[in-house]
Design a protein around this motif. Sequence first.
Motif, PDB file in Angstrom:
ATOM      1  N   TYR A   1       2.026  -5.229   1.342  1.00  0.00           N
ATOM      2  CA  TYR A   1       2.466  -5.639   0.020  1.00  0.00           C
ATOM      3  C   TYR A   1       1.238  -5.855  -0.861  1.00  0.00           C
ATOM      4  O   TYR A   1       0.320  -6.585  -0.495  1.00  0.00           O
ATOM      5  N   ARG A   2       1.228  -5.204  -2.008  1.00  0.00           N
ATOM      6  CA  ARG A   2       0.169  -5.419  -2.989  1.00  0.00           C
ATOM      7  C   ARG A   2       0.284  -6.850  -3.494  1.00  0.00           C
ATOM      8  O   ARG A   2       1.345  -7.290  -3.930  1.00  0.00           O
ATOM      9  N   CYS A   3      -0.814  -7.594  -3.423  1.00  0.00           N
ATOM     10  CA  CYS A   3      -0.800  -8.991  -3.840  1.00  0.00           C
ATOM     11  C   CYS A   3      -2.088  -9.348  -4.560  1.00  0.00           C
ATOM     12  O   CYS A   3      -3.158  -8.826  -4.240  1.00  0.00           O
TER      13      CYS A   3
ATOM     14  N   THR B   1       2.871 -11.171  -6.256  1.00  0.00           N
ATOM     15  CA  THR B   1       3.188  -9.776  -5.985  1.00  0.00           C
ATOM     16  C   THR B   1       2.751  -8.925  -7.170  1.00  0.00           C
ATOM     17  O   THR B   1       2.363  -9.438  -8.224  1.00  0.00           O
ATOM     18  N   ARG B   2       2.863  -7.609  -7.022  1.00  0.00           N
ATOM     19  CA  ARG B   2       2.461  -6.701  -8.094  1.00  0.00           C
ATOM     20  C   ARG B   2       3.315  -6.885  -9.341  1.00  0.00           C
ATOM     21  O   ARG B   2       2.925  -6.465 -10.443  1.00  0.00           O
TER      22      ARG B   2
ATOM     23  N   TRP C   1       4.517 -15.581  -4.484  1.00  0.00           N
ATOM     24  CA  TRP C   1       4.968 -15.502  -3.095  1.00  0.00           C
ATOM     25  C   TRP C   1       4.058 -16.304  -2.166  1.00  0.00           C
ATOM     26  O   TRP C   1       3.949 -15.994  -0.986  1.00  0.00           O
TER      27      TRP C   1
ATOM     28  N   GLU D   1      -4.230  -6.320  -0.711  1.00  0.00           N
ATOM     29  CA  GLU D   1      -2.956  -6.051  -0.030  1.00  0.00           C
ATOM     30  C   GLU D   1      -2.822  -6.983   1.166  1.00  0.00           C
ATOM     31  O   GLU D   1      -3.783  -7.185   1.920  1.00  0.00           O
TER      32      GLU D   1
ATOM     33  N   ARG E   1      11.929  -3.113   0.339  1.00  0.00           N
ATOM     34  CA  ARG E   1      10.770  -3.636  -0.378  1.00  0.00           C
ATOM     35  C   ARG E   1      11.259  -4.549  -1.492  1.00  0.00           C
ATOM     36  O   ARG E   1      12.214  -4.219  -2.197  1.00  0.00           O
TER      37      ARG E   1
ATOM     38  N   ASP F   1       8.811  -5.859  -3.640  1.00  0.00           N
ATOM     39  CA  ASP F   1       7.651  -5.974  -4.523  1.00  0.00           C
ATOM     40  C   ASP F   1       7.549  -4.846  -5.537  1.00  0.00           C
ATOM     41  O   ASP F   1       6.570  -4.771  -6.267  1.00  0.00           O
TER      42      ASP F   1
END
Length: 318
Positions: free
Chosen positions: A30-32, A45-46, A51, A74, A291, A293
């Motif tokens: 997950y892109r964070c 999150t993106r 989160w 990520e 998903r 995100d």
Amino acid sequence: MRFIPCQLASPAGVLPVGDDWIFEPKFDGYRCQLVVWDGKLRLFTRNGLDWTERLGRSLPESVCETLDCAVDGEICALDKDGRPDFGLLCKALSDKNMPLAYFAFDLLACSGERITSLPLHARKKQLAEVIPSLGIESVKLVAHTSDGNALAKILLSKRWEGVMAKERNSPYEPGARSPAWRKLKFTRRQEFIVAAWRADKKTGALKSIMVATMDNGALTLRGSVGTGFSVRQRRELADFFSEHSPLGAPSTQLPVKGDIRFLPPTLIAEVEFLEFSSSGRVRGASFIGLREDKAAEDVQHETFFSDTTEKIAQPLAA
């Protein structure tokens, strides 16, 4: 410090070559965005959702109060070989005992000031100083190289998801899908919109899902996915989808037949498949996970890497 919208990568079929590019692994997570402000850590999150409670289990609650920064990266769950595994990450969302790791690849703000206008190589130089100073074992600095071809072959042999190519002198473009960042996927795997689903007539459990992409503002059907679900997932997803199924079909009619239950185009599934047919449908598709995100408008038909490793790197067209 506020969340800074993430820069997104453009799909690519081959890697660019030349001194203007650097390369790094593409992570399967997950892109964070990791934000440190007044000694407190937050994970976004993106899409800007906080989160921290869901994915921040491997992070301390506080760090050095003098270090205010925003890091792009990520968050991943790792398999026994240390490889990011999105399927494991989906399980980790409901199992808080599973450890997670954060892989940092860009720095957007430092000492409370935005640095997105700086070239990538300068941001990465500062990032290499910031990450060790955080002193968090689960936060890893992502290494990069100027030899994309060599990196791609290594990642291929270790069955990683793909490789990223980034222009070394490019600024960070918040919220933009930029050609300065290019993603090349080794496996035919991407996100799809869950447009509809079928239930087993005997058990009521999930039988299959119909997936689509958003192309030019309209849904394009990409086929059916009926494998990859555990018995438990088939039961739980049927309950979940039942709560989200509208009474009628979507405004954009899809060419599907049979006992179909349509869904609003908001649910996103990660799917692995063998290939696209000549008509653009997935073949041999298997469900990986949902998903949370990504938005439907970001789910488009993607380009994938050729199976011939000798064609990994090619010069860009003039």
